[in-house]
Design a protein around this motif. Structure first.
Motif, PDB file in Angstrom:
ATOM      1  N   THR A   1      28.997  -0.715  37.771  1.00  0.00           N
ATOM      2  CA  THR A   1      27.546  -0.714  37.545  1.00  0.00           C
ATOM      3  C   THR A   1      27.011  -2.118  37.313  1.00  0.00           C
ATOM      4  O   THR A   1      25.820  -2.362  37.491  1.00  0.00           O
ATOM      5  N   THR A   2      27.887  -3.041  36.898  1.00  0.00           N
ATOM      6  CA  THR A   2      27.462  -4.431  36.693  1.00  0.00           C
ATOM      7  C   THR A   2      27.235  -5.144  38.013  1.00  0.00           C
ATOM      8  O   THR A   2      26.433  -6.076  38.097  1.00  0.00           O
ATOM      9  N   LEU A   3      27.929  -4.691  39.055  1.00  0.00           N
ATOM     10  CA  LEU A   3      27.802  -5.339  40.364  1.00  0.00           C
ATOM     11  C   LEU A   3      26.431  -5.046  40.970  1.00  0.00           C
ATOM     12  O   LEU A   3      25.820  -4.019  40.700  1.00  0.00           O
ATOM     13  N   THR A   4      25.945  -5.952  41.791  1.00  0.00           N
ATOM     14  CA  THR A   4      24.678  -5.783  42.501  1.00  0.00           C
ATOM     15  C   THR A   4      24.924  -5.962  43.987  1.00  0.00           C
ATOM     16  O   THR A   4      26.045  -6.230  44.426  1.00  0.00           O
ATOM     17  N   GLU A   5      23.838  -5.850  44.759  1.00  0.00           N
ATOM     18  CA  GLU A   5      23.973  -6.027  46.204  1.00  0.00           C
ATOM     19  C   GLU A   5      24.364  -7.451  46.578  1.00  0.00           C
ATOM     20  O   GLU A   5      24.797  -7.715  47.695  1.00  0.00           O
ATOM     21  N   HIS A   6      24.188  -8.398  45.624  1.00  0.00           N
ATOM     22  CA  HIS A   6      24.518  -9.785  45.923  1.00  0.00           C
ATOM     23  C   HIS A   6      25.982 -10.116  45.645  1.00  0.00           C
ATOM     24  O   HIS A   6      26.442 -11.192  46.007  1.00  0.00           O
ATOM     25  N   THR A   7      26.702  -9.230  44.973  1.00  0.00           N
ATOM     26  CA  THR A   7      28.018  -9.604  44.483  1.00  0.00           C
ATOM     27  C   THR A   7      29.084  -9.441  45.556  1.00  0.00           C
ATOM     28  O   THR A   7      28.882  -8.852  46.606  1.00  0.00           O
ATOM     29  N   SER A   8      30.268  -9.951  45.227  1.00  0.00           N
ATOM     30  CA  SER A   8      31.349 -10.071  46.197  1.00  0.00           C
ATOM     31  C   SER A   8      31.926  -8.721  46.593  1.00  0.00           C
ATOM     32  O   SER A   8      32.273  -7.905  45.739  1.00  0.00           O
ATOM     33  N   ARG A   9      32.057  -8.514  47.881  1.00  0.00           N
ATOM     34  CA  ARG A   9      32.703  -7.281  48.343  1.00  0.00           C
ATOM     35  C   ARG A   9      34.196  -7.272  48.005  1.00  0.00           C
ATOM     36  O   ARG A   9      34.737  -6.223  47.656  1.00  0.00           O
TER      37      ARG A   9
END
Length: 1007
Positions: A936-944
């Motif tokens: 949930t901390t990850l966003t669309e900008h974060t690393s795949r």
């Protein structure tokens, strides 16, 4: 609330993909969606509420806090805004066509919030708005049949209660607003039917019309008119008695003016008032029409009463002002003098709005409708003093020839006496101060005053106030289309939209642009758009004979005092469209509070907008005007530019992981207004997605050194938030300036920074090439520090590509050079990279030795982000060795530090490692909870790669806990991410612009 809800074309219109795959959203009932004819599952109702909050604010950035307030109200989720991606991500998956990337999604993630992109979906609310605008135009043109058809089509859009069942304050408010619009449409339809003589149908419409309350006076008045038109006078009078009794019993009030007027009309059989015209022969038994009797006169005040209507003619189209018009024409408290104050920037359409409101109300004021233009912003000889205005008004109500006093107090007394028994509508245009308006207020109970001016009038006792804002793009296009005609505007829809945007939503600018095109039949919209594309030339193009947007702005500027003029000119040098008080304070050399007071005064003068508390914005055309004004004082403008660009340089350097002392060249930022990196980082975060504009402004104004310094310093703040694309774009914008800058470190430094951006985006060969070029330039300049940075970057790229011997050689070389330079940062980061390299080769104990050295340097420097990264790398080595207790201790501290600096990726990595340690210790429920929190901390900008690693760990924990279906689901998503293009996202750990990025062993193996 004005909304722009996407595509407003009529039924049958299709998008680029045709009707078969067109996305349609339905909000005028239970929330629903279809692609073509296939229903879309939108998930739980709270997720639907998030979607509704975005769709109903289309084209507007909805901040994270707004969404939380909209959907959760006073009971926000414990995880705060971190919960939002788990709502938005499944919405994108449901709404976007297969294969759609984040950049083309119908829901765009931007700095600080989300934006619903209109045009990619067709909404029933959009169709409703188009039909409502169409019927208003038809009513204004007197085409009752077309207005009736528009009402019917608009009402057909409703499928029940709007937003049925959705939770949250926003949905509640919008449900009420849309329900009110539905009631208004029923009333409008019934009124059209009455005016068309179709009384039975009008009664049928009123019988099914929803009522706001059991004592809905407008509904009762319409029913009385329809009954009267049907020849049922007695029933019409009975409706009045029932409504009057209900009002007295339940509210303790008498019927309002409109209902009493209709009652009197029924008693007098006043066909003209009730039916709008002399009707055709009525139904059998109907009472024949009679000439209406004159209304009884009010008690005479000693002078003859003259019924005057001085209102100017109404304009044919008033677009997008439904909310404002409803506020101005809403019933006023009986027995009082109602005052409405309207303000807004020049050219926004205040006068047109007041005139439309006055014509809507004029039948309610039997003693006259008066209009006075104070000409505050006209030529000096046209300006009306209160004395001159009162002379005119007294002659209007009493007739010509009366002897009038000259002194203001005596005139006020005479005006109050003359109006004490009259119910008047007075429109006062172009007022500048409350002192101008107070003497003109009539004394008669039930009178109403509408006041318009560019300046806000806080000193005027008004029972309603509103600021008229520029039109949104869709409304601007509608107005332009009305001026040019459907055929001409429809031939160039994209040019029409961009032309409307260039006019900034100002009706004055749109009407001038439309007039120019009307007078130039050979011009295309694209041709005029090209002439408006140059910001320096745009205002000059928006001129038609004596009408000019710039002239309107100039008059507002000329009326400012010297202090405000100076502040207004300074705003022309702000590099971002939106700003707080700090940039003007620095430019003006004033304390922050003084600068904010000055900005508030400019807001009151309608030269500055305030989108939210503490944030200000110049309208695009006003911004052009400020820069033209600033150009007349070039030395002042140059000083303002230098001050504000220095402010951004200071903020970036202080917020950087390197710290201001780590930048060997450039300005001294020790006297900046920021006390520490937290203040600087928060200020930059407040700029949102506008930081790229700062670099562009520096380049455009020839400030080449500042362009390079700012782009270099912004790398850390941007990548810390996962904004890789902005980081790279800023560097590419500044790179041509590096060769023109006086600071000769910049050509090599910006190339080193671009290498970091490439490593983040998993473009390792390109990163290696940038570093090799930077190394060549640094050697030519004899710059050992930049040489070391370039060498470190080459080592990081080689490590990622599996070239371990070359990576060891380069990173070891950097360690030696960094020691000679006494550069703790380079030493610490190079040691950490060497540790990661040993970790990748399975040599974990050796890796820990390097990490211990790196942590020593990190603790010495004291930057929490560097410490957190090093702790994470150390934890991974311990995890590989099965030392789960050590991992827990390290990652708890790392997660706290990551939260402190706002690095979401670093926090997600810390939480995931902590979850892996709990799994290793057999604590499976907390392990699952930690991995889910990491997601949930990850966003669309974060690393795949980071998301893949977290999902792999979560899947393994689910499997160990006996949940094979959930485990397989996580493994499936991880495989999907592994098969997808990286999309420009690489390392989970954010590098600084001075050192190569860090990467965990698991991630490097996947990369």
């Amino acid at each position: 609330m004005r909304t722009n809800t996407g595509d407003t074309r009529q039924p049958g219109a299709t998008g680029p993909g045709g009707a078969a795959d067109r996305l349609r959203l339905f909000l005028l009932g239970p929330l629903g969606a279809r692609r073509g004819e296939v229903p879309i599952d939108l998930g739980p109702i709270r997720r639907q509420a998030v979607l509704a909050a975005l769709v109903l604010r289309a084209e507007t950035l909805v901040t994270h806090q707004q969404l939380l307030d909209d959907v959760w109200g006073l009971e926000p989720p414990g995880t705060g805004r971190r919960v939002l991606p788990s709502y938005v991500y499944p919405l994108r998956k449901a709404l976007d066509a297969p294969g759609t990337g984040p950049a083309a999604s119908v829901i765009r993630g931007e700095r600080g919030g989300y934006r619903f992109v209109p045009g990619r979906a067709r909404t029933d609310v959009g169709v409703l708005a188009a039909e409502a605008a169409s019927l208003r135009g038809a009513r204004a043109a007197g085409d009752l049949a077309a207005a009736l058809a528009g009402c019917t089509r608009a009402l057909d859009q409703f499928r029940g209660e709007p937003l049925a069942g959705l939770p949250g304050p926003f949905a509640d408010a919008e449900r009420q607003r849309l329900a009110g619009q539905r009631r208004a449409l029923h009333h409008e339809r019934a009124e059209c039917l009455v005016l068309l003589g179709r009384y039975a149908e009008a009664l049928d419409t009123l019988s099914v019309a929803p009522s706001a309350q059991p004592h809905d006076e407008p509904l009762a008045a319409l029913r009385m008119r329809a009954l009267y038109g049907s020849g049922r006078q007695a029933e019409a009078l009975a409706v009045y008695r029932e409504t009057r009794d209900r009002l007295r019993d339940e509210l303790g009030v008498e019927p309002g003016d409109e209902l009493r007027r209709v009652h009197q009309g029924v008693l007098r059989r006043d066909d003209a008032t009730l039916l709008g015209r002399m009707p055709s022969p009525r139904a059998p038994g109907a009472v024949p029409a009679r000439t209406p009797s004159p209304a009884p006169s009010a008690p005479s005040s000693g002078t003859s009463r003259i019924r005057r209507n001085e209102l100017p003619g109404d304009i044919p189209w008033l677009i997008g002002r439904e909310r404002e018009l409803a506020l101005l024409t809403a019933p006023a408290a009986p027995g009082s003098v109602s005052v409405a104050a309207v303000d807004g920037t020049a050219g926004v359409g205040k006068s047109a709005l007041l005139v439309r409101a006055a014509w809507t109300l004029h039948d309610q004021y039997p003693d006259g409708c008066l209009f006075v233009d104070l000409h505050t912003h006209g030529a000096p000889h046209e300006s009306l003093s209160p004395q001159r205005a009162l002379h005119r008004l007294l002659r209007a109500v009493n007739g010509v020839g009366d002897e009038l006093p000259d002194e203001l107090p005596e005139l006020i007394t005479a005006w109050r006496a003359a109006t004490s028994s009259r119910r008047l509508l007075l429109v006062v245009d172009d007022a500048r101060s409350a002192e101008q308006v107070r003497p003109l207020l009539p004394a008669g109970p039930g009178s109403r005053v509408l006041v318009a001016g560019r300046q806000r009038l806080p000193g005027l006792d008004a029972d309603r106030r509103l600021t008229v804002e520029p039109l949104v793009t869709g409304e601007s296009v509608t107005l332009l289309t009305r001026i040019l005609g459907e055929t001409r505007a429809g031939q160039e829809p994209q040019a029409a939209r961009e032309l409307a945007r260039r006019c900034g939503g100002l009706p004055l600018a749109l009407r001038i642009a439309g007039a120019r095109l009307q007078n130039r039949p050979s011009w295309t919209l694209a041709h005029l758009l090209g002439r408006l594309s140059d910001d320096e030339r745009r205002l000059g193009e928006l001129r038609a004979e004596d009408r000019s947007v710039e002239a309107a702005f100039r008059v507002s500027y000329d009326l400012l005092d010297t202090e405000l003029r100076r502040g207004f000119r300074a705003l022309g040098q702000t590099p971002t469209a939106e700003f707080d008080g700090l940039a003007p304070a620095v430019m003006l050399g004033r304390p922050l509070q003084d600068a904010e007071d000055l900005l508030e005064r400019l807001v009151d003068a309608s030269l500055l907008q305030q989108p939210r508390p503490g944030r200000y914005r110049l309208h695009d055309l006003v911004r052009d005007h400020t820069r033209r004004l600033a150009a007349t004082v070039p030395e002042e403008a140059a000083g303002d530019r230098a001050a504000v660009l220095h402010l951004y340089t200071a903020a970036g350097r202080i917020a950087s992981d390197w710290g201001p002392e780590g930048f060997p060249t450039g300005p001294d930022v020790s006297r900046s207004p920021f006390r520490d990196w937290r203040e600087a980082d928060a200020w930059l975060e407040g700029a949102g997605g506008q930081l790229l504009d700062v670099v562009a402004f520096a380049v455009a104004t020839g400030q080449h050194d500042h362009a390079c310094w700012i782009a270099e310093s912004l790398v850390d703040p941007l990548v810390r938030q996962g904004r890789y694309h902005e980081c790279r774009s800023a560097l590419e914008l500044a790179l041509p300036s590096a060769d023109l800058a006086d600071d000769r470190r910049m050509p090599s430094s910006l190339r080193n920074c671009l290498a970091i951006a490439d490593i983040y985006q998993a473009r390792f060969p390109q990163a290696h090439a940038w570093c090799a070029d930077a190394l060549r330039l640094a050697r030519h300049q004899g710059d050992l520090r930049e040489q070391a940075r370039a060498t470190a970057g080459m080592g990081a790229a080689e490590r990622a590509m599996g070239r371990f011997p070359a990576a060891v050689a380069h990173l070891s070389e950097v360690m030696e050079v960094a020691a000679g330079l006494d550069d703790d940062w380079l030493s610490g980061m190079s040691s950490c990279n060497l540790g990661a390299l040993h970790d990748q080769q399975g040599r974990h104990e050796e890796a820990l030795a390097y990490y211990a050295v790196s942590l020593t340097f990190a603790e010495k420097i004291g930057r929490p982000r560097m410490i957190s990264k090093t702790l994470c790398f150390t934890a991974e080595a311990h995890l590989a060795l099965g030392r789960h207790t050590e991992v827990k201790e390290l990652t708890r501290r790392a997660a706290e530090l990551a939260l402190e600096v706002g690095d979401l990726q670093l926090r997600a990595a810390s939480l995931s490692l902590l979850g892996a340690a709990e799994h290793g210790l057999g604590n499976l429920p907390p392990a699952i909870a930690l991995q889910r929190e990491a997601l949930t901390t990850l966003t669309e900008h974060t690393s795949r790669p980071l998301e893949r690693e977290v999902r792999h760990r979560l899947g393994r924990t689910y499997a160990a806990a006996g949940h094979p279906a959930e485990a397989e689901r996580q493994f499936h998503i991880a495989r999907t991410l592994a098969g997808a293009e990286e999309g420009g996202q690489g390392s989970q750990f954010s590098p600084s612009p001075q050192i190569p990025p860090l990467s965990s062993s698991a991630e490097a193996a996947e990369a």
